[in-house]
Design an enzyme around this catalytic site. Structure first.
Site, PDB file in Angstrom:
ATOM      1  N   ASP A 183      29.790  45.607  33.377  1.00 11.63           N
ATOM      2  CA  ASP A 183      28.879  46.552  32.820  1.00 11.63           C
ATOM      3  C   ASP A 183      28.297  46.293  31.397  1.00 11.63           C
ATOM      4  O   ASP A 183      27.237  46.852  31.019  1.00 11.63           O
ATOM      5  CB  ASP A 183      29.068  47.774  33.192  1.00 11.63           C
ATOM      6  CG  ASP A 183      30.462  48.455  32.204  1.00 11.63           C
ATOM      7  OD1 ASP A 183      30.669  47.626  31.185  1.00 11.63           O
ATOM      8  OD2 ASP A 183      30.981  49.356  32.590  1.00 11.63           O
TER       9      ASP A 183
ATOM     10  N   ASP B 255      33.461  45.816  28.786  1.00 12.48           N
ATOM     11  CA  ASP B 255      33.789  44.351  29.362  1.00 12.48           C
ATOM     12  C   ASP B 255      33.229  43.496  28.253  1.00 12.48           C
ATOM     13  O   ASP B 255      33.425  42.322  28.646  1.00 12.48           O
ATOM     14  CB  ASP B 255      33.292  44.170  30.524  1.00 12.48           C
ATOM     15  CG  ASP B 255      34.110  45.158  31.685  1.00 12.48           C
ATOM     16  OD1 ASP B 255      35.188  45.356  31.314  1.00 12.48           O
ATOM     17  OD2 ASP B 255      33.318  45.631  32.449  1.00 12.48           O
TER      18      ASP B 255
ATOM     19  N   ASP C 117      34.276  42.968  37.633  1.00  5.24           N
ATOM     20  CA  ASP C 117      34.845  44.333  37.190  1.00  5.24           C
ATOM     21  C   ASP C 117      34.419  45.399  38.359  1.00  5.24           C
ATOM     22  O   ASP C 117      33.289  45.030  39.072  1.00  5.24           O
ATOM     23  CB  ASP C 117      34.135  44.873  35.943  1.00  5.24           C
ATOM     24  CG  ASP C 117      34.549  46.182  35.588  1.00  5.24           C
ATOM     25  OD1 ASP C 117      35.744  46.460  35.590  1.00  5.24           O
ATOM     26  OD2 ASP C 117      33.811  47.314  35.422  1.00  5.24           O
TER      27      ASP C 117
END
Length: 617
Positions: free
Chosen positions: A506, A510, A316
């Site tokens: 994180d 997610d 991410d």
């Protein structure tokens, strides 16, 4: 050599005595040394658990005591006693090794607080941490461990977070900062308002994670468990066949029945599987503890084994490769001033707490009008009623949804388009900064053998390309909704690839992708419930370079596991073959003991290397 010398002395001193008398001389020593082995074997037989290493040792040594009564045989009383002695010495080494490993891991994870000093009715009371309620205040003096998660009400200090993050550098804290249970207060006196009960605190979750790690067995451990289940009965049957079949052939090949019984007994000693049964789980156990030395929590042996096989890492962007701390870097008003555009955009984001909204609100001087209503549009932006106007703040998709014609802005950052009552007012650019160490993290990942790196983000193409170009990411996808990230990872999983797919996020937004990937890695998870719950591997700080360190450590642990399996099977197989063919001569029993006890000790000492943290290899 020691055994051979002892046997020679025994034959010299006692050969003139009758065999029953010589047996009586050895029985006290035999029972003193081997009683617990014999008792364990008998107890397991009564429970229906016949085939284990205690049974093998008991059968081999009792057979050695009895073989001297067969015709044309020499007594093996000394050999029986020495087998038990060396077996017990091996067990002692195993206990020492396992104890050291457990103590080492316990020391690494010694973060459980003993007491909490709670302030009640103007008095200080020392109570168990699980007796403190949310909202109560606790006092923490220098040198004391933080017992519960909370927010500082009074005082300032430095925190030692090494037990959680692996970082020795202290972290400064002051009034309003959050403190995490398990850390140590270094200097000042702190008054902290408790935000979570002990059972939901960071330290309790981490301890629960580590305690349950052993329940998740790796493929190697499951193989060893199944192997031992079928291996021991096969060994006993093989030993019986070895004792009975060759004498039936007669001649030089067959030999005498006592000769083959002796070889069968040696076969039983060599065949004890303790080197594998103990060293393989111990290697994984040590690997989990070794990872915690540098602030990486791996939920179980299965996850450690999967981490070692990672060939592609998917990141991410925000909060993982970038800091996640946004600032307004450009304003493009279409109608009106920069100030009025910022105020209207910030007012629409008044109730939002995500980093972009925070950056907007920080950029505005003075107060903001409070919106009458707010509607979040996932993956697009927000629509709010501000001062009677319908204000839309978000990406191009939101503008298209609202039917607003805009002039696209090309900028390296997140572009927020602003419209009111269907009229385009302008755009605001909010930019993130690349996290320190992110570029190096990708370099060391490639050095560690990870061939492919992918970045997924909901940000615009220009912002994603800028970050990807700066860091050297292999490929990237931008403007993704949360469900699009799951789809992208599923596409990677279904495509031909070498190794496992790891996703790094994180741990908050997610969670679905962390759960879907082969290995979910949560970044910066200190105090993050979602990270600890969703991920397979939890990095307790924000350093992306630790991903490569964790991969290297997992691969090193797996190499040690395989070394132990090959070592044990190769040596045992060689000695078994030589023993069955009668190639060992007088060294038959000493080598048999080495193949059992010696190999077990070597394998365990090798397994203990997984406790050591090494940044390379």
């Amino acid at each position: 050599m020691l055994l051979a010398a002892a046997v020679a002395v025994e034959k010299l001193l006692f050969s003139a005595f009758p065999i029953p008398f010589r047996l009586l001389l050895y029985l006290p020593a035999y029972f003193i040394v081997g009683f617990d082995v014999l008792w364990s074997a008998l107890r397991n037989i009564l429970r229906g658990q016949v085939f284990d290493e205690n049974f093998l040792m008991a059968l081999a040594t009792v057979g050695a005591l009895a073989i001297g009564f067969l015709p044309e045989t020499e007594p093996e009383f000394a050999e029986a006693v020495f087998v038990m002695i060396f077996y017990q010495v091996g067990e002692l080494f195993q206990s020492i090794a396992v104890g050291k490993s457990r103590r080492s891991i316990a020391a690494l994870m010694d973060i459980r607080p003993d007491t909490a000093r709670v302030l009640r009715d103007g008095a200080e009371l020392e109570v168990s941490p699980d007796e403190v309620a949310v909202g109560e205040s606790i006092l923490i003096r220098p040198g004391e461990r933080i017992p519960l998660d909370g927010v500082i009400l009074e005082g300032f200090s430095d925190m030692n977070t090494v037990a959680l993050t692996g970082e020795a550098a202290p972290r400064a804290v002051a009034v309003g900062d959050e403190v995490i249970s398990g850390c140590t207060n270094i200097s000042g006196v702190l008054t902290v308002r408790v935000e979570r009960v002990y059972g939901e605190s960071t330290v309790a979750r981490i301890l629960s994670l580590m305690e349950n790690a052993a329940a998740k067995k790796s493929k190697s451990e499951r193989f060893i468990t199944r192997f031992a289940k079928y291996y021991t009965p096969a060994v006993v049957v093989s030993a019986v066949l070895l004792a009975l079949l060759p004498p039936l052939f007669g001649g030089d090949f067959g030999g005498t029945f006592p000769l083959w019984v002796s070889r069968a007994l040696t076969f039983l000693v060599v065949s004890c599987p303790c080197a594998l049964v103990i060293s393989v789980p111990l290697s994984f156990f040590g690997g989990l503890g070794g990872a915690s030395r540098f602030g990486v929590l791996i939920k179980g042996s299965t996850d450690l084994e999967a981490l070692a096989e990672v060939g592609c890492v998917v990141f991410d962007k925000t909060g993982t490769l970038t800091e996640g701390s946004f600032t307004v870097t450009a304003v493009y008003p279409q109608n009106g001033t920069e100030k009025s555009l910022l105020q209207l955009a910030a007012a629409a984001e008044h109730h939002a707490a995500h980093p972009v909204a925070v950056a907007l609100k920080k950029a505005v001087e003075g107060g903001l009008p409070v919106p009458q209503s707010t509607e979040e549009v996932p993956g697009r932006g927000v629509i709010a009623t501000v001062l009677g106007k319908r204000v839309a703040v978000g990406n191009l998709l939101l503008m298209q949804q609202e039917g607003v014609d805009v002039t696209p802005v090309e900028a390296s950052g997140t572009v927020l388009y602003v419209a009111a009552d269907g009229a385009y007012l302008g755009a605001v650019v909010v930019s993130d900064t690349v996290k320190a160490g992110a570029g190096e993290a990708l370099v060391v990942l490639r050095d560690a053998g990870v061939s492919r790196t992918v970045m997924l983000t909901g940000d615009r193409e220009a912002a994603a390309a800028a970050v990807a170009g700066t860091l050297g990411v292999s490929e990237w996808k931008s403007e993704l909704l949360p469900e699009d990230k799951v789809t992208a990872v599923e596409a990677l999983l279904s495509a031909p690839h070498s190794g496992k797919i790891a996703f790094v996020g994180d741990g908050i937004n997610d969670a679905p992708v962390l759960s879907r990937a082969d290995v979910g890695i949560a970044m910066g998870a200190l105090g993050s419930d979602a990270a600890i719950e969703a991920a397979d591997v939890v990095l307790m700080d924000d350093d992306p370079r630790k991903i490569a360190v964790a991969v290297r450590h997992a691969r090193r642990t797996l190499r040690i596991v395989r070394q132990n399996i090959v070592l044990a099977l190769a040596i045992k197989g060689g000695v078994l073959l030589c023993s069955a063919l009668g190639l060992l001569g007088a060294m038959q029993m000493p080598l048999a003991i080495f193949a059992d006890v010696g190999v077990a000790v070597i394998a365990i000492l090798n397994a203990m290397r997984t406790l050591k943290y090494r940044s390379k290899g």
